[in-house]
Design a protein around this motif. Structure first.
Motif, PDB file in Angstrom:
ATOM      1  N   PRO A  32       0.709  -1.362   0.133  1.00 46.21           N
ATOM      2  CA  PRO A  32      -0.137   0.003   0.128  1.00 46.21           C
ATOM      3  C   PRO A  32       0.921   1.277  -0.064  1.00 46.21           C
ATOM      4  O   PRO A  32       0.512   2.435  -0.318  1.00 46.21           O
ATOM      5  CB  PRO A  32      -0.655  -0.062   1.343  1.00 46.21           C
ATOM      6  N   ARG A  33       2.073   1.161   0.318  1.00 49.61           N
ATOM      7  CA  ARG A  33       2.900   2.285   0.332  1.00 49.61           C
ATOM      8  C   ARG A  33       3.699   2.590  -0.934  1.00 49.61           C
ATOM      9  O   ARG A  33       4.831   3.427  -0.994  1.00 49.61           O
ATOM     10  CB  ARG A  33       3.729   2.333   1.608  1.00 49.61           C
ATOM     11  N   ASN A  34       3.315   1.885  -1.961  1.00 49.93           N
ATOM     12  CA  ASN A  34       3.809   1.975  -3.181  1.00 49.93           C
ATOM     13  C   ASN A  34       3.428   3.122  -3.994  1.00 49.93           C
ATOM     14  O   ASN A  34       2.340   3.090  -4.690  1.00 49.93           O
ATOM     15  CB  ASN A  34       3.803   0.630  -4.230  1.00 49.93           C
ATOM     16  N   ALA A  35       4.116   4.295  -4.028  1.00 49.82           N
ATOM     17  CA  ALA A  35       3.627   5.504  -4.538  1.00 49.82           C
ATOM     18  C   ALA A  35       3.419   5.474  -6.158  1.00 49.82           C
ATOM     19  O   ALA A  35       2.744   6.008  -6.705  1.00 49.82           O
ATOM     20  CB  ALA A  35       4.588   6.493  -3.976  1.00 49.82           C
ATOM     21  N   LEU A  58      -3.501  11.228  -6.338  1.00 48.19           N
ATOM     22  CA  LEU A  58      -1.962  12.034  -6.499  1.00 48.19           C
ATOM     23  C   LEU A  58      -1.879  12.568  -4.947  1.00 48.19           C
ATOM     24  O   LEU A  58      -0.443  12.481  -4.501  1.00 48.19           O
ATOM     25  CB  LEU A  58      -2.095  12.910  -7.609  1.00 48.19           C
ATOM     26  N   ALA A  59      -2.556  12.905  -4.546  1.00 46.79           N
ATOM     27  CA  ALA A  59      -2.360  13.353  -3.056  1.00 46.79           C
ATOM     28  C   ALA A  59      -2.127  12.402  -2.123  1.00 46.79           C
ATOM     29  O   ALA A  59      -0.965  12.700  -1.228  1.00 46.79           O
ATOM     30  CB  ALA A  59      -3.733  14.312  -2.538  1.00 46.79           C
ATOM     31  N   HIS A  60      -2.536  11.379  -2.350  1.00 44.66           N
ATOM     32  CA  HIS A  60      -2.213  10.174  -1.389  1.00 44.66           C
ATOM     33  C   HIS A  60      -0.665   9.624  -1.665  1.00 44.66           C
ATOM     34  O   HIS A  60      -0.041   9.250  -0.779  1.00 44.66           O
ATOM     35  CB  HIS A  60      -3.228   9.070  -1.592  1.00 44.66           C
ATOM     36  N   ALA A  61      -0.562   9.701  -3.020  1.00 43.00           N
ATOM     37  CA  ALA A  61       0.941   9.317  -3.520  1.00 43.00           C
ATOM     38  C   ALA A  61       1.695  10.324  -2.681  1.00 43.00           C
ATOM     39  O   ALA A  61       2.783   9.801  -2.261  1.00 43.00           O
ATOM     40  CB  ALA A  61       1.058   9.268  -4.912  1.00 43.00           C
ATOM     41  N   LEU A  62       1.443  11.502  -2.783  1.00 44.06           N
ATOM     42  CA  LEU A  62       2.427  12.543  -2.154  1.00 44.06           C
ATOM     43  C   LEU A  62       2.534  12.387  -0.853  1.00 44.06           C
ATOM     44  O   LEU A  62       3.649  12.715  -0.206  1.00 44.06           O
ATOM     45  CB  LEU A  62       2.103  13.939  -2.630  1.00 44.06           C
ATOM     46  N   GLU A  63       1.501  11.859   0.106  1.00 43.94           N
ATOM     47  CA  GLU A  63       1.291  11.519   1.346  1.00 43.94           C
ATOM     48  C   GLU A  63       2.495  10.593   1.790  1.00 43.94           C
ATOM     49  O   GLU A  63       3.458  10.428   2.492  1.00 43.94           O
ATOM     50  CB  GLU A  63       0.106  11.120   1.983  1.00 43.94           C
ATOM     51  N   ILE A  64       2.494   9.583   0.722  1.00 40.56           N
ATOM     52  CA  ILE A  64       3.404   8.413   0.901  1.00 40.56           C
ATOM     53  C   ILE A  64       4.932   8.899   0.613  1.00 40.56           C
ATOM     54  O   ILE A  64       5.818   8.785   1.247  1.00 40.56           O
ATOM     55  CB  ILE A  64       3.088   7.436  -0.274  1.00 40.56           C
ATOM     56  N   ASP A  65       4.996   9.726  -0.564  1.00 40.19           N
ATOM     57  CA  ASP A  65       6.443  10.212  -0.986  1.00 40.19           C
ATOM     58  C   ASP A  65       6.149  11.604  -1.534  1.00 40.19           C
ATOM     59  O   ASP A  65       5.900  11.716  -2.563  1.00 40.19           O
ATOM     60  CB  ASP A  65       6.906   9.147  -2.111  1.00 40.19           C
ATOM     61  N   PRO A  66       6.507  12.603  -0.713  1.00 43.75           N
ATOM     62  CA  PRO A  66       6.371  13.973  -1.019  1.00 43.75           C
ATOM     63  C   PRO A  66       7.265  14.386  -2.385  1.00 43.75           C
ATOM     64  O   PRO A  66       6.960  15.316  -2.915  1.00 43.75           O
ATOM     65  CB  PRO A  66       6.754  14.780   0.215  1.00 43.75           C
ATOM     66  N   ASP A  67       8.248  13.486  -2.540  1.00 47.76           N
ATOM     67  CA  ASP A  67       8.929  13.918  -3.885  1.00 47.76           C
ATOM     68  C   ASP A  67       8.823  13.020  -4.978  1.00 47.76           C
ATOM     69  O   ASP A  67       9.699  13.114  -5.857  1.00 47.76           O
ATOM     70  CB  ASP A  67      10.663  13.625  -3.346  1.00 47.76           C
TER      71      ASP A  67
END
Length: 114
Positions: A32-35, A58-67
């Motif tokens: 689940p943390r695979n951005a 996309l917001a969730h992906a940036l929660e996982i990895d802001p970069d």
């Protein structure tokens, strides 16, 4: 995992959205943390014309990895803000993927999987 992501990329490039969604979804279920896979699911939604839901992922992906560069790039392309639901869950911690507000619950809602 890498093979599944590559297969999903290929399916998306061929406009096989259902197949790409299934492959990216399998990666997210396993990790689940695979951005990258979350961004892939957002790309599927964007190609289907659901930019609001794509922005949410996309917001969730940036929660996982802001970069995560792909998430930032797609947000700019779609010209949508990265939004989260009103009752957004905090960034995922191990075990939260299946919680009512977790990523898998969000994905089921976004893809209308019930």
């Amino acid at each position: 995992m890498i093979e599944r992501l590559l297969a999903a990329e290929g399916a998306l490039a061929r406009d096989e959205l259902d197949h790409a969604q299934r492959l990216y979804g399998q990666v997210v279920e396993a990790d689940p943390r695979n951005a990258i896979a979350v961004v892939g699911l957002a790309r599927v939604l964007a190609q289907r014309g659901d930019t609001d839901a794509a922005g949410e992922l996309l917001a969730h992906a940036l929660e996982i990895d802001p970069d995560e560069a792909a998430a930032h790039r797609l947000l700019a392309e779609l010209d949508v803000p990265a939004t989260t639901p009103a009752a957004a869950a905090p960034p995922l911690a191990p075990g939260l993927a299946t919680a009512p507000g977790g990523l898998l619950a969000r994905l089921r809602r976004l893809f209308r999987l019930g």
